[in-house]
Scaffold this motif. Structure first.
Motif, PDB file in Angstrom:
ATOM      1  N   PHE A  20       0.840  -1.205   0.000  1.00  0.00           N
ATOM      2  CA  PHE A  20       0.000   0.000   0.000  1.00  0.00           C
ATOM      3  C   PHE A  20       0.874   1.255   0.000  1.00  0.00           C
ATOM      4  CE2 PHE A  20      -3.815  -2.333   1.746  1.00  0.00           C
ATOM      5  CZ  PHE A  20      -4.653  -2.011   0.691  1.00  0.00           C
ATOM      6  N   ASN A  21       1.893   1.272   0.838  1.00  0.00           N
ATOM      7  CA  ASN A  21       2.781   2.438   0.900  1.00  0.00           C
ATOM      8  C   ASN A  21       3.476   2.679  -0.441  1.00  0.00           C
ATOM      9  OD1 ASN A  21       2.149   2.912   3.585  1.00  0.00           O
ATOM     10  ND2 ASN A  21       3.903   1.782   4.364  1.00  0.00           N
ATOM     11  N   TRP A  27       8.026  -3.721  -3.852  1.00  0.00           N
ATOM     12  CA  TRP A  27       6.674  -4.051  -3.391  1.00  0.00           C
ATOM     13  C   TRP A  27       5.623  -3.823  -4.472  1.00  0.00           C
ATOM     14  CZ3 TRP A  27       7.166  -7.018   0.480  1.00  0.00           C
ATOM     15  CH2 TRP A  27       8.246  -6.838   1.345  1.00  0.00           C
ATOM     16  N   LEU A  28       6.061  -3.415  -5.647  1.00  0.00           N
ATOM     17  CA  LEU A  28       5.151  -3.215  -6.776  1.00  0.00           C
ATOM     18  C   LEU A  28       5.214  -4.425  -7.691  1.00  0.00           C
ATOM     19  CD1 LEU A  28       6.259   0.431  -7.623  1.00  0.00           C
ATOM     20  CD2 LEU A  28       4.241  -0.251  -6.308  1.00  0.00           C
ATOM     21  N   GLU A  69       0.948   4.103  -2.848  1.00  0.00           N
ATOM     22  CA  GLU A  69       0.666   5.509  -2.540  1.00  0.00           C
ATOM     23  C   GLU A  69       1.742   6.414  -3.148  1.00  0.00           C
ATOM     24  OE1 GLU A  69       0.270   5.709   1.714  1.00  0.00           O
ATOM     25  OE2 GLU A  69      -1.855   5.161   1.637  1.00  0.00           O
ATOM     26  N   LYS A  70       2.993   5.987  -3.086  1.00  0.00           N
ATOM     27  CA  LYS A  70       4.074   6.770  -3.697  1.00  0.00           C
ATOM     28  C   LYS A  70       3.891   6.859  -5.207  1.00  0.00           C
ATOM     29  CE  LYS A  70       7.609   5.838  -0.239  1.00  0.00           C
ATOM     30  NZ  LYS A  70       8.925   5.234   0.028  1.00  0.00           N
ATOM     31  N   VAL A  71       3.493   5.750  -5.833  1.00  0.00           N
ATOM     32  CA  VAL A  71       3.267   5.755  -7.280  1.00  0.00           C
ATOM     33  C   VAL A  71       2.099   6.677  -7.613  1.00  0.00           C
ATOM     34  CG1 VAL A  71       2.622   4.359  -9.281  1.00  0.00           C
ATOM     35  CG2 VAL A  71       4.217   3.447  -7.604  1.00  0.00           C
ATOM     36  N   ASN A 122      -5.668  -6.813  -7.373  1.00  0.00           N
ATOM     37  CA  ASN A 122      -5.028  -8.052  -6.916  1.00  0.00           C
ATOM     38  C   ASN A 122      -4.042  -7.828  -5.774  1.00  0.00           C
ATOM     39  OD1 ASN A 122      -6.249  -9.758  -8.936  1.00  0.00           O
ATOM     40  ND2 ASN A 122      -4.938  -8.711 -10.409  1.00  0.00           N
ATOM     41  N   LEU A 123      -4.120  -6.678  -5.158  1.00  0.00           N
ATOM     42  CA  LEU A 123      -3.145  -6.315  -4.124  1.00  0.00           C
ATOM     43  C   LEU A 123      -3.116  -7.326  -2.977  1.00  0.00           C
ATOM     44  CD1 LEU A 123      -1.187  -3.957  -3.629  1.00  0.00           C
ATOM     45  CD2 LEU A 123      -2.948  -2.925  -2.240  1.00  0.00           C
ATOM     46  N   HIS A 124      -4.240  -7.867  -2.640  1.00  0.00           N
ATOM     47  CA  HIS A 124      -4.352  -8.784  -1.502  1.00  0.00           C
ATOM     48  C   HIS A 124      -3.809 -10.182  -1.803  1.00  0.00           C
ATOM     49  CE1 HIS A 124      -7.834  -9.655  -3.979  1.00  0.00           C
ATOM     50  NE2 HIS A 124      -7.946 -10.815  -3.357  1.00  0.00           N
TER      51      HIS A 124
END
Length: 190
Positions: free
Chosen positions: A46-47, A96-97, A50-52, A161-163
């Protein structure tokens, strides 16, 4: 039933009950550990997203010059440098992406290096540099617009699909694309 048998039955049922309770607690602990692990991974993802999202927002702002419109990041050296720092911190979180978004950020970084940074002579005075940033911003308005749209599309796709943490790690095996970096047109005296 004798007293010994009764005592043996009570002790064996107590031992069996304690073993069963320990086993259930162990299963619950492992389940909670895995949930906590996934929560931490999701928080990091998530962090990063958020930056993207913040970066895509910076790419969408535009500024009106006398005779053209440019992305605000090309208004002057200060705006450009701030954007590059923001891009660098976003790329730092790119682990993390998903691979597509991470590659697009790298592609944007190389595009800016090849087409903007390498066309600025840092020996020029600040007004000459700012004028060149404006000119390059005008020339690359469509490219920047496309990068922003592509990044936003990739983020929207991945957020669905983040989860799915296991799928995310399985997809990290893919190799990131490489992009050619060109040499600067200028050699600085610094």
């Amino acid at each position: 039933m004798t007293t010994t048998q009764i005592i043996a039955a009570i002790i064996s049922s107590s031992v069996l009950s304690a073993a069963l309770t320990s086993f259930v607690n162990w299963i619950l602990h492992n389940s909670n550990y895995k949930k906590d692990y996934y929560k931490k991974i999701l928080e990091k993802r998530f962090n990063a997203f958020e930056k993207v999202q913040d970066l895509a927002g910076k790419l969408s702002f535009q500024t009106q010059l006398d005779n053209s419109v440019i992305p605000t990041i090309f208004f002057d050296k200060e705006y450009y440098d701030q954007f590059i720092i923001s891009l660098a911190t976003t790329i730092d979180s790119s682990f993390w992406l998903d691979i597509s978004t991470s590659s697009k950020l790298t592609e944007l970084n190389v595009f800016l290096l090849n087409n903007i940074t390498n066309n600025i002579n840092y020996d020029w005075d600040i007004d000459q540099m700012n004028q060149k940033y404006n000119e390059l911003g005008t020339n690359h308005l469509e490219n920047i617009r496309l990068f922003r749209q592509e990044i936003q599309t990739l983020v929207n796709k991945e957020l669905k699909n983040l989860h799915k943490v296991e799928r995310f790690f399985n997809n990290k095996i893919e190799l990131e694309k490489s992009f050619p970096v060109l040499k600067s047109k200028f050699t600085n005296s610094n």
